[in-house]
Design an enzyme around this catalytic site. Structure first.
Site, PDB file in Angstrom:
ATOM      1  N   GLY A  62       0.839  -1.204   0.000  1.00 22.48           N
ATOM      2  CA  GLY A  62       0.000   0.000   0.000  1.00 22.48           C
ATOM      3  C   GLY A  62       0.874   1.255   0.000  1.00 22.48           C
ATOM      4  O   GLY A  62       2.102   1.176   0.090  1.00 22.48           O
ATOM      5  N   GLN A  63       0.212   2.415  -0.087  1.00 28.74           N
ATOM      6  CA  GLN A  63       0.975   3.679  -0.132  1.00 28.74           C
ATOM      7  C   GLN A  63       1.820   3.851   1.126  1.00 28.74           C
ATOM      8  O   GLN A  63       3.034   4.073   1.063  1.00 28.74           O
ATOM      9  CB  GLN A  63       0.013   4.862  -0.229  1.00 28.74           C
ATOM     10  CG  GLN A  63      -0.915   4.825  -1.412  1.00 28.74           C
ATOM     11  CD  GLN A  63      -1.739   6.098  -1.467  1.00 28.74           C
ATOM     12  OE1 GLN A  63      -1.241   7.123  -1.924  1.00 28.74           O
ATOM     13  NE2 GLN A  63      -2.980   6.060  -1.010  1.00 28.74           N
ATOM     14  N   THR A 116      -8.498   6.974  10.161  1.00 31.71           N
ATOM     15  CA  THR A 116      -8.864   7.987   9.170  1.00 31.71           C
ATOM     16  C   THR A 116      -9.635   9.180   9.743  1.00 31.71           C
ATOM     17  O   THR A 116     -10.325   9.053  10.767  1.00 31.71           O
ATOM     18  CB  THR A 116      -9.733   7.308   8.081  1.00 31.71           C
ATOM     19  OG1 THR A 116     -10.251   8.294   7.194  1.00 31.71           O
ATOM     20  CG2 THR A 116     -10.915   6.561   8.683  1.00 31.71           C
ATOM     21  N   TYR A 142     -17.053   2.942   5.128  1.00 38.04           N
ATOM     22  CA  TYR A 142     -15.596   2.913   5.347  1.00 38.04           C
ATOM     23  C   TYR A 142     -15.259   3.509   6.717  1.00 38.04           C
ATOM     24  O   TYR A 142     -14.538   2.906   7.511  1.00 38.04           O
ATOM     25  CB  TYR A 142     -14.897   3.690   4.218  1.00 38.04           C
ATOM     26  CG  TYR A 142     -13.440   3.996   4.472  1.00 38.04           C
ATOM     27  CD1 TYR A 142     -12.471   2.998   4.396  1.00 38.04           C
ATOM     28  CD2 TYR A 142     -13.023   5.293   4.796  1.00 38.04           C
ATOM     29  CE1 TYR A 142     -11.129   3.291   4.634  1.00 38.04           C
ATOM     30  CE2 TYR A 142     -11.695   5.594   5.033  1.00 38.04           C
ATOM     31  CZ  TYR A 142     -10.751   4.581   4.954  1.00 38.04           C
ATOM     32  OH  TYR A 142      -9.425   4.874   5.198  1.00 38.04           O
TER      33      TYR A 142
HETATM   34  N1  NAP Z   1      -5.860   6.495   1.332  1.00 41.68           N
HETATM   35  C1  NAP Z   1      -6.338   7.498   2.074  1.00 41.68           C
HETATM   36  O1  NAP Z   1      -6.727   8.554   1.565  1.00 41.68           O
HETATM   37  C2  NAP Z   1      -6.403   7.366   3.583  1.00 41.68           C
HETATM   38  C3  NAP Z   1      -6.924   8.450   4.319  1.00 41.68           C
HETATM   39  C4  NAP Z   1      -6.968   8.344   5.702  1.00 41.68           C
HETATM   40  C5  NAP Z   1      -6.505   7.199   6.325  1.00 41.68           C
HETATM   41  N2  NAP Z   1      -6.041   6.164   5.579  1.00 41.68           N
HETATM   42  C6  NAP Z   1      -5.606   4.948   6.273  1.00 41.68           C
HETATM   43  O2  NAP Z   1      -4.197   4.862   6.166  1.00 41.68           O
HETATM   44  C7  NAP Z   1      -3.815   3.482   6.113  1.00 41.68           C
HETATM   45  C8  NAP Z   1      -2.939   3.236   4.900  1.00 41.68           C
HETATM   46  O3  NAP Z   1      -3.725   3.542   3.740  1.00 41.68           O
HETATM   47  P1  NAP Z   1      -3.092   3.610   2.280  1.00 41.68           P
HETATM   48  O4  NAP Z   1      -3.521   4.885   1.681  1.00 41.68           O
HETATM   49  O5  NAP Z   1      -1.653   3.262   2.321  1.00 41.68           O
HETATM   50  O6  NAP Z   1      -3.927   2.450   1.603  1.00 41.68           O
HETATM   51  P2  NAP Z   1      -3.725   1.761   0.175  1.00 41.68           P
HETATM   52  O7  NAP Z   1      -2.672   2.448  -0.592  1.00 41.68           O
HETATM   53  O8  NAP Z   1      -5.076   1.592  -0.400  1.00 41.68           O
HETATM   54  O9  NAP Z   1      -3.148   0.340   0.594  1.00 41.68           O
HETATM   55  C9  NAP Z   1      -3.910  -0.545   1.330  1.00 41.68           C
HETATM   56  C10 NAP Z   1      -3.184  -1.866   1.324  1.00 41.68           C
HETATM   57  O10 NAP Z   1      -4.022  -2.770   2.038  1.00 41.68           O
HETATM   58  C11 NAP Z   1      -4.015  -3.971   1.313  1.00 41.68           C
HETATM   59  N3  NAP Z   1      -5.235  -4.744   1.543  1.00 41.68           N
HETATM   60  C12 NAP Z   1      -6.500  -4.478   1.145  1.00 41.68           C
HETATM   61  N4  NAP Z   1      -7.304  -5.484   1.502  1.00 41.68           N
HETATM   62  C13 NAP Z   1      -6.531  -6.406   2.119  1.00 41.68           C
HETATM   63  C14 NAP Z   1      -6.770  -7.660   2.705  1.00 41.68           C
HETATM   64  N5  NAP Z   1      -7.989  -8.228   2.679  1.00 41.68           N
HETATM   65  N6  NAP Z   1      -5.734  -8.332   3.270  1.00 41.68           N
HETATM   66  C15 NAP Z   1      -4.490  -7.805   3.273  1.00 41.68           C
HETATM   67  N7  NAP Z   1      -4.191  -6.627   2.713  1.00 41.68           N
HETATM   68  C16 NAP Z   1      -5.208  -5.927   2.150  1.00 41.68           C
HETATM   69  C17 NAP Z   1      -3.918  -3.602  -0.145  1.00 41.68           C
HETATM   70  O11 NAP Z   1      -3.425  -4.726  -0.826  1.00 41.68           O
HETATM   71  P3  NAP Z   1      -3.254  -4.766  -2.411  1.00 41.68           P
HETATM   72  O12 NAP Z   1      -1.977  -4.021  -2.664  1.00 41.68           O
HETATM   73  O13 NAP Z   1      -3.166  -6.216  -2.705  1.00 41.68           O
HETATM   74  O14 NAP Z   1      -4.474  -4.115  -2.967  1.00 41.68           O
HETATM   75  C18 NAP Z   1      -2.955  -2.431  -0.086  1.00 41.68           C
HETATM   76  O15 NAP Z   1      -1.614  -2.858  -0.207  1.00 41.68           O
HETATM   77  C19 NAP Z   1      -5.112   2.681   6.142  1.00 41.68           C
HETATM   78  O16 NAP Z   1      -5.387   2.294   7.455  1.00 41.68           O
HETATM   79  C20 NAP Z   1      -6.156   3.672   5.684  1.00 41.68           C
HETATM   80  O17 NAP Z   1      -7.435   3.363   6.182  1.00 41.68           O
HETATM   81  C21 NAP Z   1      -5.946   6.230   4.217  1.00 41.68           C
END
Ligand code: NAP
Length: 294
Positions: free
Chosen positions: A10-11, A100, A124
């Site tokens: 993930g990011q 989040t 979500y």
């Molecule tokens: N993105 C945002 O804008 C945002 C905002 C606020 C908070 N957050 C929080 O920050 C954290 C990091 O988010 P991010 O932006 O890095 O998210 P991201 O880029 O969407 O990455 C999420 C990762 O979780 C993995 N994932 C999804 N379903 C899964 C499962 N069933 N089992 C194992 N892995 C799984 C995905 O795997 P794949 O690579 O295989 O898809 C991906 O690598 C999260 O807790 C998110 O809720 C994010």
């Protein structure tokens, strides 16, 4: 120190996989090795690795899709974090978990504090709030980091979407009435590393690993709206001449999930407890795009 990093692709997970390696041995797993949609499989994996600290950067992050897949979103975001925490308890490990700004209803007019009342508007947000509560309930040393509007140069996010649209469109309509703070995944990884550096002692006892368990807000500083963010993306990428941005209200861009109108997070507790400042969102964007410093 042995770290188990969940969500390495993930990011945030990808940035963490680089920054954590400076602090200890990192066992980084992706979805194919550890699947949060199957909570019953997590125990064996965690007990096999027996980490000192588990960092869960994986999540179901498809905010709109979650409205039609509520059970999956709840399992991944709401149930599995609690299972991980219970497994951590068995081996005396601590846990870092991410959440989040979407746990809030967006009715505030000043930045949300950690103790501000939560009221998620979408599936979500509800699932992420359930995950926070599940981790806290287990009673292990934990840090829950709430962040907002995450972007990076990988995955799917607003930065990459705007850059891609600017290659093909003369005009892009962008919502200008949701206020928040875009946060680079690299800033979150750096902030997490600094929390760990401050918290880790020579002791391997988990209860000594964290200065203060709890929820912490960690967003880039300053504020903008999606239109303002898009403007800076085009400016910094040298694409402003190609494409005109048109501000629109949220009512003109309907999505399956309702989003909070205002979701700025106060970083004051992060400063007080860990003496940590977050970069201005414009500076972090600059750094993410790897532009020469001003
Ligand atoms: N993105 C945002 O804008 C945002 C905002 C606020 C908070 N957050 C929080 O920050 C954290 C990091 O988010 P991010 O932006 O890095 O998210 P991201 O880029 O969407 O990455 C999420 C990762 O979780 C993995 N994932 C999804 N379903 C899964 C499962 N069933 N089992 C194992 N892995 C799984 C995905 O795997 P794949 O690579 O295989 O898809 C991906 O690598 C999260 O807790 C998110 O809720 C994010």
């Amino acid at each position: 120190m042995k770290f188990l990093l969940i969500g390495k692709n993930g990011q945030v997970g990808w940035e963490l996989s680089h920054s954590l390696s400076k602090l200890g041995n990192v066992f980084a797993l992706g979805r194919s090795e550890l699947d949060l949609s199957m909570p019953e499989t997590l125990g064996a994996i965690i007990q096999d690795i027996r980490p000192d600290i588990i960092i869960n950067a994986a999540a179901y992050t498809a905010v709109d899709k979650a409205e039609s897949e509520p059970d999956l979103a709840m399992t991944v975001n709401g149930i599995s974090p609690g299972v991980i925490a219970r497994e951590a308890k068995k081996i005396g490990a601590g846990m870092i978990h991410y959440s989040t700004d979407y746990v809030f209803d967006g009715k505030a007019t000043s930045p949300y504090k950690e103790e501000s009342p939560t009221y998620p508007l979408n599936i979500y947000g509800k699932s992420k709030l359930a995950g926070e509560q599940a981790v806290i309930q287990v009673g292990i040393p934990h840090i829950i980091i709430r962040t907002s509007w995450v972007y990076s140069l990988r995955g799917s996010n607003f930065l990459l979407t705007i850059k891609k649209l600017a290659q093909t469109r003369k005009q892009i309509k962008v919502v200008d009435d949701q206020t928040g703070a875009p946060t680079w995944a690299g800033s979150i990884a750096e902030g997490t590393k600094r929390i760990l550096e401050k918290s880790l002692t020579k002791s391997t006892k988990a209860e000594k690993l964290f200065i203060g368990s709890g929820v912490f807000h960690m967003s880039c500083s300053g504020k903008t709206n999606w239109f303002g963010f898009a403007n800076k993306i085009l400016e910094f990428s040298g694409l402003s001449k190609n494409t005109e941005l048109i501000p629109i209200p949220t009512t003109a861009y309907t999505t399956p999930a309702v989003r909070p109108k205002y979701s700025r997070l106060s970083n004051k507790k992060l400063k007080q407890v860990f003496n940590q400042e977050m970069p201005k969102w414009q500076d972090a964007l600059h750094q993410c795009l790897d532009l020469p410093s001003n």
